[in-house]
Each structure stands twice: as structure tokens, then as C-alpha cells.
Design an enzyme around this catalytic site. Structure first.
Site, PDB file in Angstrom:
ATOM      1  N   LYS A 200     -36.223 -13.081 -66.857  1.00  0.00           N
ATOM      2  CA  LYS A 200     -37.318 -12.367 -67.533  1.00  0.00           C
ATOM      3  C   LYS A 200     -37.108 -10.850 -67.465  1.00  0.00           C
ATOM      4  O   LYS A 200     -36.495 -10.352 -66.517  1.00  0.00           O
ATOM      5  CB  LYS A 200     -38.671 -12.788 -66.960  1.00  0.00           C
ATOM      6  CG  LYS A 200     -39.138 -12.028 -65.759  1.00  0.00           C
ATOM      7  CD  LYS A 200     -40.641 -12.246 -65.469  1.00  0.00           C
ATOM      8  CE  LYS A 200     -41.016 -11.398 -64.268  1.00  0.00           C
ATOM      9  NZ  LYS A 200     -42.389 -11.436 -63.856  1.00  0.00           N
TER      10      LYS A 200
ATOM     11  N   LYS B 164     -40.804 -12.726 -53.682  1.00  0.00           N
ATOM     12  CA  LYS B 164     -41.106 -11.390 -53.148  1.00  0.00           C
ATOM     13  C   LYS B 164     -40.832 -11.311 -51.659  1.00  0.00           C
ATOM     14  O   LYS B 164     -40.464 -10.256 -51.151  1.00  0.00           O
ATOM     15  CB  LYS B 164     -42.560 -11.002 -53.446  1.00  0.00           C
ATOM     16  CG  LYS B 164     -42.752 -10.617 -54.903  1.00  0.00           C
ATOM     17  CD  LYS B 164     -43.949  -9.716 -55.078  1.00  0.00           C
ATOM     18  CE  LYS B 164     -44.041  -9.213 -56.518  1.00  0.00           C
ATOM     19  NZ  LYS B 164     -45.286  -8.523 -56.799  1.00  0.00           N
TER      20      LYS B 164
ATOM     21  N   LYS C 294     -39.765  -4.725 -64.870  1.00  0.00           N
ATOM     22  CA  LYS C 294     -39.650  -3.282 -64.623  1.00  0.00           C
ATOM     23  C   LYS C 294     -39.017  -2.987 -63.276  1.00  0.00           C
ATOM     24  O   LYS C 294     -38.613  -1.874 -63.001  1.00  0.00           O
ATOM     25  CB  LYS C 294     -41.009  -2.595 -64.763  1.00  0.00           C
ATOM     26  CG  LYS C 294     -42.098  -3.121 -63.851  1.00  0.00           C
ATOM     27  CD  LYS C 294     -43.469  -2.629 -64.303  1.00  0.00           C
ATOM     28  CE  LYS C 294     -44.555  -3.448 -63.650  1.00  0.00           C
ATOM     29  NZ  LYS C 294     -45.707  -3.763 -64.395  1.00  0.00           N
TER      30      LYS C 294
END
Ligand code: TYM
Length: 338
Positions: free
Chosen positions: A203, A121, A206
Site C-alpha cells: 500500500k 507497528k 507516507k
């Protein structure tokens, strides 16, 4: 008075949370949410919308407010029952931030620096590497330890955070005496890591820019079928679960979860048939699985007063349970309790 001899043994406890950052994907559903519902009779469950975690990356306030309501509605729509499980919004329970600080003083800089999610992140949001993003796993440890759960049902990507939670709990117990139950991650084998439909080694997420790579729980039937039709597979044209067939393996796991069929049954069903037939069947099975959830979602979202009443009851109950843990730790740490 109840008779302890006849009392049923205490159910094991579990706790889990989900961030309200966009509509959950089929990965969130099969990897985590569906298991919460399946386990809610067997366990004493607590489930939350982790909205404080969401602000570790910048959020637009009006959108965040809507997404919190949507996520709470979705948790009800998939079948979580507030009569059976504790269901609440994290920011409405102040004990989470309070315990987070107490635990922050028992978490090491080095431990947090090793978290892969922090590394990912901070690369993605290089202009906003804030303290909250770094301390995220400590807040997650607080979410968990407040409710003294035995298990934390999550997808495989949260395993590292759950392990840090165990380390923090063990350390605090070692320094201050028995405060926390040391919980274990509860990761189902099948669907622990539902993959992207477009890049099946990664993976399903969204936040993926390619919308064809994920199924959102609110996608309509045509969109779902279309996305599965476009799913990346291989050139072998044989529906079987095998190493190196990431795309087909992913679709078989999804189809198995949606229909309850085993891999052997799926291989038999599609023996001699092409990928086109298989992909269509997967799309239709997923659409059938999601349509009752979508109908309930519309009903919950249409009744704001009921939704807020449910949030309030859940938050009050959660604060009562969570506060007991905070008080216990504060006392052991040497704070003066009034
Ligand atoms: P979040 O909001 O990213 O995801 C919620 C749950 O969905 C699982 N998941 C998946 N499982 C299988 N395949 C996938 N492709 C997939 N994508 C997501 C996640 O593993 C997770 O179980 N940090 C957490 C939220 C959190 C939390 C907690 C979880 C905050 N406090 C306390 C457990 C306990 C997160 O960001 O999950």
C-alpha cells in the site's frame, strides 16, 4: 412546532478520522478523504483529526502541533464543510478518552493481540511497544461509537479495526442493553488500497522511506509528474487492467479516480500508445486534481485565528453529541451521574 409527518427521514450517519502524522498521501485522499467529501450531502458526517492516535508512536511536540493544524486545514481544503459536517480535533473532545476506558474494560487481550497493525507497528517500533499502541483499536472504537454512525468510510487497511469495533459494540449492547448503533465499514471498491508507485504490491504509505513511492497531497506539479514517470510498471507495454499487472492496475485506478473515466475508456484512450504517454497523463491529471486543494490550504494556514475558531466550534459541538453517549453508557454500567 415541526410536523413529524412532513419531516424528512433521518439521514444515515457516518464518521471517520485521519492521523496527523505527516502530509496525507494520494492513497489517503482517494481511499478515504475524497469519499468523505463526496458523501457529505447524502450523510450526516463527523470527521476528526485523530491526534491521540498519533502519540502511540513517539512524536516531536512542535512538529505534532504543526501537523494537527495542517491536517485540519487540509480537511477544510479538500471541501469538508463545517456547516454540513461535524469537523473537529480528537484531543479537544475529552469524551474520546473517557469512552476509551469504559470500552477497554470490554475489550479482550486476545482480540487486540490479533490486530495486524499492532503486529506491524510493534515490529517497526520495537523500542516503544506501549500500552497505547496495544489499545489503539479500543480508542478507535470509542471515536466511532460516540457518534452512533451507521457507516465508517475507510480504506481497506482499517477493515480489521472496524470489525473489532462492531464486536465491541455488540458485546456492550448484549451486556448493558441497547447503547450503540453497530456501524459498518464503508469501503469503496476503487482505490480502497492505492499502491506504492515503487512496489505496487504494497500500500502507498507516507511512512515509506522511498519518497518516490508516494504522492503527498502537497507535492508540486513537477514532483508529481516526475514520481509518476518513475513508477514501476511491467514489460508488456499495453495499458489494460489485468491480473499480474499491479503497477498498471494501480495507475489505471488512480487515473480513473482523477478523471472519472472507466477502465474501458482508459484502455481505448491509450490503445497503441506506450507507458511513457500514459504515465505523463496520470501525473498531469493528479496535479490538476490537487492544485485547487493546495491553493486553499495556503489560505487556511495563513489565518490561524480562523482555524482555531473553527476548531473550537467543532470541538464544542462534538463534545455535546459525544457526551450523550458517554452518559448513557455510564448510567447503564452503574456509575452515579450528577
Ligand atoms: P490513517 O490516518 O492511517 O489513514 C486515514 C485513511 O486513509 C486510508 N488509507 C488508504 N486508503 C487507500 N489506499 C491507501 N494506500 C491508504 N492509506 C491510508 C485509511 O484506510 C484511512 O481510512 N486508525 C485510522 C485513523 C482513525 C480512524 C478512527 C478511522 C482513528 N480513529 C475512527 C476511522 C474511524 C488510521 O490510522 O488511518
Amino acid at each position: 412546532m415541526c410536523n413529524p409527518v412532513n419531516e424528512a427521514p433521518r439521514k444515515k450517519r457516518m464518521l471517520s478520522c485521519i492521523q496527523p502524522t505527516g502530509t496525507p498521501t494520494l492513497g489517503n485522499y482517494l481511499g478515504a478523504l475524497k469519499n468523505w467529501v463526496d458523501l457529505q450531502d447524502e450523510f450526516e458526517g463527523a470527521f476528526a483529526v485523530a491526534d491521540l492516535h498519533a502519540i502511540t508512536v513517539r512524536q516531536e511536540p512542535a512538529k505534532l502541533r504543526r501537523q494537527i493544524a495542517e491536517m485540519f486545514s487540509l480537511l477544510l481544503s479538500i471541501g469538508l464543510d463545517p456547516e454540513k459536517s461535524l469537523l473537529f480535533v480528537q484531543s479537544q473532545v475529552p469524551a474520546h478518552t473517557e469512552l476509551c476506558w469504559l470500552l477497554a474494560c470490554c475489550t479482550q487481550f486476545g482480540e487486540l493481540s490479533r490486530m495486524t497493525q499492532f503486529k506491524d507497528k510493534s515490529q517497526k517500533h520495537a523500542d516503544n511497544i506501549n500500552l497505547g499502541l496495544f489499545a489503539y483499536p479500543t480508542l478507535m472504537a470509542a471515536d466511532i461509537l460516540l457518534y452512533q454512525p451507521d457507516y465508517v468510510p475507510v480504506g481497506a487497511d482499517q477493515k480489521q479495526h472496524c470489525e473489532l469495533t462492531r464486536d465491541i459494540a455488540t458485546r456492550v449492547n448484549g451486556v448493558y442493553g441497547n447503547v450503540f448503533t453497530v456501524p459498518e465499514p464503508y469501503i469503496m471498491k476503487a482505490c480502497a488500497r492505492v499502491r506504492s508507485l515503487q512496489a505496487p504490491t504494497q500500500k502507498m504509505s507516507k511512512s515509506d522511506e522511498n519518497q518516490n513511492s508516494y504522492i503527498s497531497l502537497l507535492d508540486d506539479r513537477d514532483t508529481i509528474v516526475r514520481k509518476f514517470k518513475r513508477a514501476v510498471t511491467d514489460s508488456e507495454a499495453s495499458v489494460r487492467y489485468a491480473e499480474g499487472k499491479d503497477g498498471i492496475n494501480n495507475l489505471m485506478e488512480i487515473y480513473g479516480a482523477a478523471t472519472g473515466r472507466s477502465f474501458e475508456e482508459i484502455e481505448r484512450e491509450f490503445d497503441g500508445r506506450g507507458y511513457g504517454d500514459f504515465k505523463l497523463a496520470v501525473g498531469e491529471a493528479v496535479a490538476d486534481m490537487l492544485s485547487p486543494i493546495q491553493e486553499k490550504f495556503a489560505t487556511y494556514m495563513g489565518d490561524r485565528a480562523q482555524l482555531e475558531a473553527l476548531m473550537k466550534t467543532g470541538a464544542e459541538h462534538a463534545q455535546y453529541v459525544a457526551n450523550r453517549t458517554v452518559q448513557k453508557l455510564k448510567k447503564k454500567m452503574g456509575f452515579v451521574l450528577l
